[in-house]
Design a protein around this motif. Structure first.
Motif, short mmCIF file in Angstrom:
data_model
loop_
_atom_site.label_atom_id
_atom_site.label_comp_id
_atom_site.label_asym_id
_atom_site.label_seq_id
_atom_site.Cartn_x
_atom_site.Cartn_y
_atom_site.Cartn_z
N THR A 126 -26.52 10.09 49.55
CA THR A 126 -27.06 9.00 48.74
C THR A 126 -27.99 9.54 47.66
OG1 THR A 126 -28.71 8.69 50.50
CG2 THR A 126 -26.87 7.14 50.45
N SER A 127 -28.02 8.82 46.55
CA SER A 127 -28.92 9.16 45.45
C SER A 127 -30.14 8.25 45.52
CB SER A 127 -28.22 8.96 44.12
OG SER A 127 -27.95 7.57 43.94
N ILE A 128 -31.20 8.64 44.84
CA ILE A 128 -32.41 7.80 44.93
C ILE A 128 -32.17 6.43 44.28
CG2 ILE A 128 -33.61 8.61 42.84
CD1 ILE A 128 -36.18 8.60 44.71
N MET A 129 -31.30 6.37 43.27
CA MET A 129 -30.97 5.07 42.67
C MET A 129 -30.45 4.10 43.73
SD MET A 129 -31.42 4.06 39.61
CE MET A 129 -30.15 2.94 39.01
N GLN A 130 -29.63 4.64 44.62
CA GLN A 130 -29.05 3.78 45.66
C GLN A 130 -30.11 3.29 46.66
OE1 GLN A 130 -25.99 6.62 46.88
NE2 GLN A 130 -24.44 5.24 46.07
N TRP A 131 -31.23 4.00 46.70
CA TRP A 131 -32.30 3.61 47.62
C TRP A 131 -33.30 2.65 46.98
CZ3 TRP A 131 -33.11 4.40 52.75
CH2 TRP A 131 -32.25 5.29 53.39
N LYS A 133 -35.18 -0.52 45.48
CA LYS A 133 -35.20 -1.94 45.85
C LYS A 133 -34.25 -2.70 44.92
CE LYS A 133 -38.22 -5.86 46.49
NZ LYS A 133 -39.59 -6.34 46.64
N GLY A 134 -33.40 -3.55 45.49
CA GLY A 134 -32.50 -4.37 44.68
C GLY A 134 -31.14 -3.73 44.47
N ASN A 135 -30.97 -2.46 44.84
CA ASN A 135 -29.64 -1.85 44.65
C ASN A 135 -28.65 -2.47 45.63
OD1 ASN A 135 -27.41 0.36 45.08
ND2 ASN A 135 -28.34 0.68 43.07
N GLU A 136 -27.41 -2.61 45.18
CA GLU A 136 -26.41 -3.31 45.98
C GLU A 136 -26.01 -2.57 47.26
OE1 GLU A 136 -26.21 -2.64 42.74
OE2 GLU A 136 -24.38 -1.51 42.25
N THR A 137 -26.39 -1.31 47.41
CA THR A 137 -26.11 -0.63 48.68
C THR A 137 -26.85 -1.28 49.84
OG1 THR A 137 -27.98 0.83 48.35
CG2 THR A 137 -25.82 1.68 47.66
C1 LIG Z 1 -27.37 1.00 42.27
O1 LIG Z 1 -27.11 2.38 42.26
C2 LIG Z 1 -25.94 2.75 41.57
C3 LIG Z 1 -25.75 4.24 41.80
O2 LIG Z 1 -26.71 4.97 41.14
C4 LIG Z 1 -26.05 2.36 40.12
O3 LIG Z 1 -24.88 2.71 39.43
C5 LIG Z 1 -26.32 0.87 40.02
O4 LIG Z 1 -26.52 0.51 38.67
C6 LIG Z 1 -27.53 0.50 40.85
N1 LIG Z 1 -27.69 -0.94 40.83
C7 LIG Z 1 -28.80 -1.55 40.46
C8 LIG Z 1 -28.81 -3.03 40.58
O5 LIG Z 1 -29.77 -0.94 40.05
#
Ligand SMILES: *[C@@H]1O[C@H](CO)[C@@H](O)[C@H](O)[C@H]1NC(C)=O
Ligand SMILES: *[C@@H]1O[C@H](CO)[C@@H](O)[C@H](O)[C@H]1NC(C)=O
Ligand SMILES: *[C@@H]1O[C@H](CO)[C@@H](O)[C@H](O)[C@H]1NC(C)=O
Length: 269
Positions: A126-131, A133-137
């Motif tokens: 996993t990348s930090i973006m995926q962690w 808050k609010g990320n769809e993961t």
């Molecule tokens: C969630 O993480 C993915 C992977 O980095 C990214 O492409 C996506 O834009 C992120 N979603 C939000 C809502 O930030």
């Protein structure tokens, strides 16, 4: 005692209790009381070491112990054992990692520490973006929810242990933004748990073939937030057949360093 001294004493008491180390309202001798630790990040936190590898390590760091519990994938407390800390949580191969050595080190250094409750939340690759808050993961929400479930049985969250960044070292932009993303991630976790001074132990990762590893490491070393301590994974042993993952000896090394860093900040209060 002078007024200033009295104020200072009050301040110290307050700042310590809000860090979760002294709690006037909870009885640490209560049998359900647990010192809770959130384990999050990617594969090296989940554990990828082979249980039967040939590295040299002190076996006591992997002992299963009635004072070391884990919140399993079904949100039930059970006695922790590795491999298996992240069973059902990280859906990939789950081997041996730094979680058990961390907990065992605390009890070795401080046998009076009480019951430790580990809350495994890490996910490989996993990348930090995926962690964030609010990320769809949903990784952030799952972690915060598991931490809240952990608290229901009694106890306090003592620290978040974060071992991640190998995925972010693959792309320049991710590496460049790592520091600011980490600050936001920690700030959001603290806000959602209502623990603004929650101690966070950040591992400075050192493996993988990410071209921008040094940039991520620098961000992990330089993070400037109160109650965040960086623990360097440099020098910890890795598996002979891959360039990314800690072996058993390396897991002990990182677990020990995390525990020692925690005990140090815990003593300051
Ligand atoms: C969630 O993480 C993915 C992977 O980095 C990214 O492409 C996506 O834009 C992120 N979603 C939000 C809502 O930030
Ligand atoms: C450990 O060493 C033995 C003997 O050299 C070997 O057969 C075995 O595959 C090694 N185990 C691992 C997990 O590498
Ligand atoms: C969780 O519960 C389900 C259903 O009872 C069971 O099949 C599964 O093995 C459990 N998972 C863990 C990690 O204990």
């Amino acid at each position: 005692m002078g007024e200033k001294l009295f104020l200072l004493a009050c301040f110290m008491l307050l700042s310590c209790s809000s860090m979760g180390t002294i709690d006037l309202f909870q009885n640490e001798n209560d049998s359900s009381y647990k010192s809770i630790f959130i384990l999050a990040g990617q594969s090296n936190m989940a554990g990828r070491g082979y249980n039967n590898d040939n590295s040299t390590y002190p076996p006591e760091y992997f002992l299963s112990h009635p004072q070391i519990l884990m919140l399993d994938a079904n949100q039930t407390w059970k006695q922790a054992a590795d491999p298996g800390l992240h069973d059902g949580i990280d859906k990939r191969f789950v081997g041996v990692g730094p979680g058990m050595p961390f907990a065992n080190r605390i009890l070795i250094e401080n046998p009076e520490f009480g019951t430790i409750g580990l809350v495994p939340c890490a996910h490989g690759q996993t990348s930090i973006m995926q962690w964030m808050k609010g990320n769809e993961t949903g990784l952030f929400t799952q972690m915060v929810n598991r931490a809240k479930v952990a608290l229901q049985g009694g106890g306090e969250i003592k620290a978040l242990l974060w071992y991640q960044g190998e995925s972010d070292a693959l792309h320049y932009e991710d590496a460049l933004l790592y520091g600011s993303r980490l600050v936001k991630f920690i700030t959001d976790v603290r806000a959602d748990l209502g623990l603004p001074e929650l101690p966070v132990l950040v591992v400075a990762m050192m493996t993988g073939d990410g071209e921008f590893k040094m940039l991520v490491r620098e961000a992990q070393m330089d993070i400037k937030l109160p109650h965040v301590v960086t623990v360097d994974a440099k020098g910890a042993g890795i598996k002979t057949n891959d360039k990314v993952h800690l072996n058993k000896a390396g897991s002990v090394e990182v677990g020990k360093r995390l525990a020692d860093a925690f005990l140090e900040i815990n003593e300051e209060c």
